[in-house]
Design an enzyme around this catalytic site. Structure first.
Site, PDB file in Angstrom:
ATOM      1  N   ASP A  19      30.222  -1.471  70.644  1.00  9.13           N
ATOM      2  CA  ASP A  19      31.315  -0.720  71.252  1.00  9.13           C
ATOM      3  C   ASP A  19      30.935   0.757  71.163  1.00  9.13           C
ATOM      4  O   ASP A  19      30.775   1.303  70.069  1.00  9.13           O
ATOM      5  CB  ASP A  19      32.601  -0.999  70.463  1.00  9.13           C
ATOM      6  CG  ASP A  19      33.791  -0.211  70.968  1.00  9.13           C
ATOM      7  OD1 ASP A  19      33.630   0.705  71.796  1.00  9.13           O
ATOM      8  OD2 ASP A  19      34.903  -0.517  70.504  1.00  9.13           O
ATOM      9  N   ILE A  20      30.793   1.392  72.293  1.00 10.58           N
ATOM     10  CA  ILE A  20      30.283   2.773  72.315  1.00 10.58           C
ATOM     11  C   ILE A  20      31.211   3.731  71.569  1.00 10.58           C
ATOM     12  O   ILE A  20      30.764   4.762  71.072  1.00 10.58           O
ATOM     13  CB  ILE A  20      30.025   3.220  73.780  1.00 10.58           C
ATOM     14  CG1 ILE A  20      28.999   4.354  73.831  1.00 10.58           C
ATOM     15  CG2 ILE A  20      31.320   3.595  74.492  1.00 10.58           C
ATOM     16  CD1 ILE A  20      28.443   4.621  75.221  1.00 10.58           C
ATOM     17  N   ASN A  33      35.944   7.594  86.536  1.00  8.20           N
ATOM     18  CA  ASN A  33      36.132   7.669  87.998  1.00  8.20           C
ATOM     19  C   ASN A  33      36.367   9.127  88.361  1.00  8.20           C
ATOM     20  O   ASN A  33      36.515   9.984  87.484  1.00  8.20           O
ATOM     21  CB  ASN A  33      37.275   6.765  88.472  1.00  8.20           C
ATOM     22  CG  ASN A  33      38.593   7.135  87.824  1.00  8.20           C
ATOM     23  OD1 ASN A  33      39.068   8.254  87.986  1.00  8.20           O
ATOM     24  ND2 ASN A  33      39.177   6.212  87.082  1.00  8.20           N
ATOM     25  N   GLY A  41      38.206  -0.575  81.330  1.00  9.52           N
ATOM     26  CA  GLY A  41      36.831  -0.698  80.855  1.00  9.52           C
ATOM     27  C   GLY A  41      36.497   0.279  79.742  1.00  9.52           C
ATOM     28  O   GLY A  41      37.330   0.572  78.876  1.00  9.52           O
ATOM     29  N   VAL A  42      35.294   0.792  79.787  1.00 12.04           N
ATOM     30  CA  VAL A  42      34.845   1.697  78.727  1.00 12.04           C
ATOM     31  C   VAL A  42      35.644   3.010  78.766  1.00 12.04           C
ATOM     32  O   VAL A  42      35.899   3.623  77.720  1.00 12.04           O
ATOM     33  CB  VAL A  42      33.314   1.916  78.815  1.00 12.04           C
ATOM     34  CG1 VAL A  42      32.905   2.724  80.003  1.00 12.04           C
ATOM     35  CG2 VAL A  42      32.776   2.507  77.537  1.00 12.04           C
ATOM     36  N   ASP A  43      36.072   3.409  79.929  1.00  8.92           N
ATOM     37  CA  ASP A  43      36.893   4.621  80.087  1.00  8.92           C
ATOM     38  C   ASP A  43      38.190   4.486  79.273  1.00  8.92           C
ATOM     39  O   ASP A  43      38.558   5.392  78.496  1.00  8.92           O
ATOM     40  CB  ASP A  43      37.200   4.789  81.590  1.00  8.92           C
ATOM     41  CG  ASP A  43      37.710   6.166  81.961  1.00  8.92           C
ATOM     42  OD1 ASP A  43      37.785   7.041  81.088  1.00  8.92           O
ATOM     43  OD2 ASP A  43      38.024   6.355  83.159  1.00  8.92           O
ATOM     44  N   SER A 126      28.742   1.809  86.007  1.00  6.58           N
ATOM     45  CA  SER A 126      29.004   1.150  87.308  1.00  6.58           C
ATOM     46  C   SER A 126      28.880  -0.371  87.306  1.00  6.58           C
ATOM     47  O   SER A 126      29.133  -0.995  88.337  1.00  6.58           O
ATOM     48  CB  SER A 126      28.105   1.700  88.441  1.00  6.58           C
ATOM     49  OG  SER A 126      28.581   2.951  88.893  1.00  6.58           O
ATOM     50  N   THR A 127      28.490  -0.974  86.172  1.00  5.75           N
ATOM     51  CA  THR A 127      28.226  -2.421  86.215  1.00  5.75           C
ATOM     52  C   THR A 127      29.447  -3.287  85.909  1.00  5.75           C
ATOM     53  O   THR A 127      29.335  -4.511  85.889  1.00  5.75           O
ATOM     54  CB  THR A 127      27.096  -2.818  85.243  1.00  5.75           C
ATOM     55  OG1 THR A 127      27.523  -2.561  83.901  1.00  5.75           O
ATOM     56  CG2 THR A 127      25.825  -2.057  85.545  1.00  5.75           C
TER      57      THR A 127
HETATM   58  N1  AR6 Z   1      31.446   0.013  74.857  1.00  8.40           N
HETATM   59  C1  AR6 Z   1      30.324  -0.126  75.616  1.00  8.40           C
HETATM   60  N2  AR6 Z   1      30.331  -0.667  76.853  1.00  8.40           N
HETATM   61  C2  AR6 Z   1      31.515  -1.077  77.340  1.00  8.40           C
HETATM   62  C3  AR6 Z   1      32.728  -0.974  76.621  1.00  8.40           C
HETATM   63  C4  AR6 Z   1      32.659  -0.387  75.320  1.00  8.40           C
HETATM   64  N3  AR6 Z   1      33.755  -0.231  74.565  1.00  8.40           N
HETATM   65  N4  AR6 Z   1      33.734  -1.476  77.392  1.00  8.40           N
HETATM   66  C5  AR6 Z   1      33.167  -1.902  78.541  1.00  8.40           C
HETATM   67  N5  AR6 Z   1      31.837  -1.671  78.509  1.00  8.40           N
HETATM   68  P1  AR6 Z   1      33.281  -0.307  83.375  1.00  8.40           P
HETATM   69  P2  AR6 Z   1      32.347   1.043  85.830  1.00  8.40           P
HETATM   70  C6  AR6 Z   1      30.818  -1.958  79.536  1.00  8.40           C
HETATM   71  O1  AR6 Z   1      34.107  -1.258  84.160  1.00  8.40           O
HETATM   72  O2  AR6 Z   1      31.827  -0.233  86.365  1.00  8.40           O
HETATM   73  C7  AR6 Z   1      37.305   2.275  84.882  1.00  8.40           C
HETATM   74  O3  AR6 Z   1      38.590   1.872  85.248  1.00  8.40           O
HETATM   75  C8  AR6 Z   1      31.125  -3.011  80.558  1.00  8.40           C
HETATM   76  O4  AR6 Z   1      30.896  -4.310  80.046  1.00  8.40           O
HETATM   77  O5  AR6 Z   1      33.866   0.276  82.144  1.00  8.40           O
HETATM   78  O6  AR6 Z   1      31.497   2.271  85.911  1.00  8.40           O
HETATM   79  C9  AR6 Z   1      37.038   3.719  85.227  1.00  8.40           C
HETATM   80  O7  AR6 Z   1      38.188   4.515  85.087  1.00  8.40           O
HETATM   81  C10 AR6 Z   1      30.133  -2.647  81.654  1.00  8.40           C
HETATM   82  O8  AR6 Z   1      28.841  -3.181  81.337  1.00  8.40           O
HETATM   83  O9  AR6 Z   1      32.812   0.965  84.281  1.00  8.40           O
HETATM   84  C11 AR6 Z   1      36.592   3.622  86.652  1.00  8.40           C
HETATM   85  O10 AR6 Z   1      37.689   3.572  87.530  1.00  8.40           O
HETATM   86  C12 AR6 Z   1      30.039  -1.115  81.560  1.00  8.40           C
HETATM   87  O11 AR6 Z   1      30.641  -0.787  80.293  1.00  8.40           O
HETATM   88  C13 AR6 Z   1      35.830   2.338  86.697  1.00  8.40           C
HETATM   89  O12 AR6 Z   1      36.367   1.530  85.649  1.00  8.40           O
HETATM   90  C14 AR6 Z   1      30.737  -0.381  82.662  1.00  8.40           C
HETATM   91  O13 AR6 Z   1      31.921  -1.058  83.028  1.00  8.40           O
HETATM   92  C15 AR6 Z   1      34.373   2.532  86.435  1.00  8.40           C
HETATM   93  O14 AR6 Z   1      33.702   1.313  86.597  1.00  8.40           O
END
Ligand code: AR6
Length: 182
Positions: A19-20, A33, A41-43, A126-127
């Site tokens: 977890d980052i 975003n 997600g991570v955000d 983005s994944t």
């Molecule tokens: N630590 C590390 N990696 C993580 C964590 C964490 N705690 N949580 C998720 N991931 P995403 P995107 C991974 O969806 O595709 C948001 O709503 C996850 O498994 O977080 O760039 C933003 O506000 C995946 O591999 O980001 C934007 O609207 C990676 O982080 C949108 O999502 C990215 O997944 C951005 O989408």
């Protein structure tokens, strides 16, 4: 997954599954975003862990273009800073998605240089919600960071912080082609 770190120029590069928000580094990168006002997600995890002061600072930034990145403090996170990078939404690959994703990593490293940061951790931008294919993104992430390292001489530790073993393996397989084990 071999899990071996690689020495590339002045920097140690490694892949971890974690977890980052738990990492004590100079900067963690957020997959944000263009509003920079939070999301899932991570955000969402980063804003939850950093506390409301992070959103308050983000409100002063007037958003961010796709492919660009902006830096804030880390507030309640163990990380000193958050670099908010806006990755592309995947529309099939013919709308400049590769170049925009690479730009996120390059801009993040430029911010490290500007702020004299020594360590950075990236999620797989983005994944998730943005649906960029994970294998293609891993190649872009690792290659772009390797190429940009010489431009940030103080940067001695770069982490690809993956959220699944599968994502970790994709990054490790690419990383294994660069530098030497350490
Ligand atoms: N630590 C590390 N990696 C993580 C964590 C964490 N705690 N949580 C998720 N991931 P995403 P995107 C991974 O969806 O595709 C948001 O709503 C996850 O498994 O977080 O760039 C933003 O506000 C995946 O591999 O980001 C934007 O609207 C990676 O982080 C949108 O999502 C990215 O997944 C951005 O989408």
């Amino acid at each position: 997954m071999s899990g071996l770190a690689r020495q590339v120029g002045q920097a140690r590069l490694e892949v971890i599954v974690a977890d980052i928000t738990s990492l004590r580094v100079d900067a963690i990168v957020n997959a944000a975003n263009s509003s920079l006002l939070g999301g899932g997600g991570v955000d969402g995890a980063i804003h939850d862990a950093a506390g409301p002061e992070l959103l308050a600072e983000c409100r002063t930034l007037n958003g961010c273009e796709t492919g660009d990145a902006k830096i804030t403090k880390g507030y309640r996170l163990p990380a000193r800073h958050v670099i908010h990078a806006v990755g592309p939404v995947w529309y099939g690959g013919n709308r400049g998605e590769d170049a925009q994703l690479a730009s996120c990593y390059r801009r993040s490293i430029e911010l490290c240089r500007a702020h004299n940061l020594a360590s950075i951790a990236f999620p797989a931008i983005s994944t998730g919600v943005f649906r960029f294919p994970a294998d293609r993104a891993a190649k872009i992430a690792v290659k772009t960071v390797v190429d940009a390292l010489p431009s940030a001489p103080d940067l001695t530790h770069a982490i690809f912080c993956c959220f699944s073993a599968q994502s970790g393996k994709l990054h490790q397989d690419v990383l294994d082609a660069f530098g030497s084990p350490c």
